[in-house]
Design a protein around this motif. Structure first.
Motif, PDB file in Angstrom:
ATOM      1  N   LEU A  50       0.790  -1.092  -0.126  1.00 33.38           N
ATOM      2  CA  LEU A  50      -0.135  -0.030   0.079  1.00 33.38           C
ATOM      3  C   LEU A  50       0.811   1.271  -0.167  1.00 33.38           C
ATOM      4  CD1 LEU A  50      -2.981   1.521   0.382  1.00 33.38           C
ATOM      5  CD2 LEU A  50      -2.352   1.228   2.711  1.00 33.38           C
ATOM      6  N   GLN A  51       0.846   2.038  -0.925  1.00 25.60           N
ATOM      7  CA  GLN A  51       1.197   3.347  -1.020  1.00 25.60           C
ATOM      8  C   GLN A  51       0.473   4.423  -0.253  1.00 25.60           C
ATOM      9  OE1 GLN A  51       2.133   3.997  -4.963  1.00 25.60           O
ATOM     10  NE2 GLN A  51       4.225   3.242  -4.948  1.00 25.60           N
ATOM     11  N   PHE A  52       0.894   5.515   0.310  1.00 25.38           N
ATOM     12  CA  PHE A  52       0.248   6.421   1.199  1.00 25.38           C
ATOM     13  C   PHE A  52       0.783   7.917   0.662  1.00 25.38           C
ATOM     14  CE2 PHE A  52       3.122   5.156   4.282  1.00 25.38           C
ATOM     15  CZ  PHE A  52       3.221   6.381   4.922  1.00 25.38           C
ATOM     16  N   THR A  53      -0.148   8.660   0.930  1.00 25.89           N
ATOM     17  CA  THR A  53       0.430  10.207   1.220  1.00 25.89           C
ATOM     18  C   THR A  53      -0.592  10.954   1.861  1.00 25.89           C
ATOM     19  OG1 THR A  53       0.999  10.213  -1.385  1.00 25.89           O
ATOM     20  CG2 THR A  53       0.778  12.389  -0.263  1.00 25.89           C
ATOM     21  N   LYS A  75       6.137  26.788  12.114  1.00 28.52           N
ATOM     22  CA  LYS A  75       5.410  25.652  11.633  1.00 28.52           C
ATOM     23  C   LYS A  75       5.203  25.511  10.308  1.00 28.52           C
ATOM     24  CE  LYS A  75       0.943  25.947  12.390  1.00 28.52           C
ATOM     25  NZ  LYS A  75      -0.396  25.800  12.839  1.00 28.52           N
ATOM     26  N   ARG A  76       5.194  24.546   9.617  1.00 25.43           N
ATOM     27  CA  ARG A  76       4.968  24.193   8.257  1.00 25.43           C
ATOM     28  C   ARG A  76       4.295  22.966   7.938  1.00 25.43           C
ATOM     29  NH1 ARG A  76       9.671  23.846   3.823  1.00 25.43           N
ATOM     30  NH2 ARG A  76       9.975  21.786   4.756  1.00 25.43           N
ATOM     31  N   ASP A  77       3.167  23.003   7.011  1.00 29.64           N
ATOM     32  CA  ASP A  77       2.707  21.571   6.682  1.00 29.64           C
ATOM     33  C   ASP A  77       3.361  20.997   5.695  1.00 29.64           C
ATOM     34  OD1 ASP A  77       0.679  21.741   8.802  1.00 29.64           O
ATOM     35  OD2 ASP A  77      -1.052  22.847   7.332  1.00 29.64           O
ATOM     36  N   GLU A  78       3.803  19.699   5.715  1.00 29.29           N
ATOM     37  CA  GLU A  78       4.503  18.977   4.725  1.00 29.29           C
ATOM     38  C   GLU A  78       3.715  17.924   4.055  1.00 29.29           C
ATOM     39  OE1 GLU A  78       8.152  18.406   6.212  1.00 29.29           O
ATOM     40  OE2 GLU A  78       8.642  20.516   6.801  1.00 29.29           O
ATOM     41  N   ARG A  83       5.349   3.701   1.795  1.00 30.34           N
ATOM     42  CA  ARG A  83       4.653   2.408   1.445  1.00 30.34           C
ATOM     43  C   ARG A  83       4.875   1.494   2.678  1.00 30.34           C
ATOM     44  NH1 ARG A  83       5.882   0.655  -4.362  1.00 30.34           N
ATOM     45  NH2 ARG A  83       4.388  -0.988  -4.578  1.00 30.34           N
ATOM     46  N   PHE A  84       3.728   0.888   2.754  1.00 29.57           N
ATOM     47  CA  PHE A  84       3.611  -0.299   3.796  1.00 29.57           C
ATOM     48  C   PHE A  84       3.659  -1.664   2.631  1.00 29.57           C
ATOM     49  CE2 PHE A  84       0.935   2.637   6.002  1.00 29.57           C
ATOM     50  CZ  PHE A  84       1.712   2.639   7.485  1.00 29.57           C
TER      51      PHE A  84
END
Length: 103
Positions: A50-53, A75-78, A83-84
């Motif tokens: 499983l790929q994830f983002t 602070k920053r959102d990234e 991958r599992f």
């Protein structure tokens, strides 16, 4: 009848988390005289790929591009991707049954 079964598997590399999986059972059943018996033990597993983002919020002590001051930190959102892969243990099921022998 006594059943003992053990299964172990492990996997690792330099960029992954190492995990060992173990499945085992130790069960004792008694079949009455003059009977037929059947025992089934099923261990279900499934392969995972499983790929994830997702988005992670990270805080830094030094300001740089796209950071916002937040309570003394920057602070920053990234975006984080990964991958599992591996084998997932689902469940085990056992069934013991007997039936009388034909006279």
């Amino acid at each position: 009848m006594t059943l003992n079964y053990n299964y172990e598997a492990s996997d690792s590399n330099t960029k992954s988390h190492e995990e060992t999986r173990a499945v085992s059972t130790n069960e004792t059943y008694t079949a009455p005289p003059q009977t037929r018996w059947e025992y089934r033990w099923i261990a279900q597993t499934g392969k995972v790929d499983l790929q994830f983002t997702t988005t992670a919020t990270r805080w830094y002590t030094t300001p740089f591009a796209d950071t916002v001051l937040d309570n003394g930190y920057y602070k920053r959102d990234e975006t984080v991707s990964g991958r599992f892969t591996g084998v997932m243990f689902v469940k085990t099921e056992s069934n013991f049954r007997t039936e009388d022998l034909d006279p």
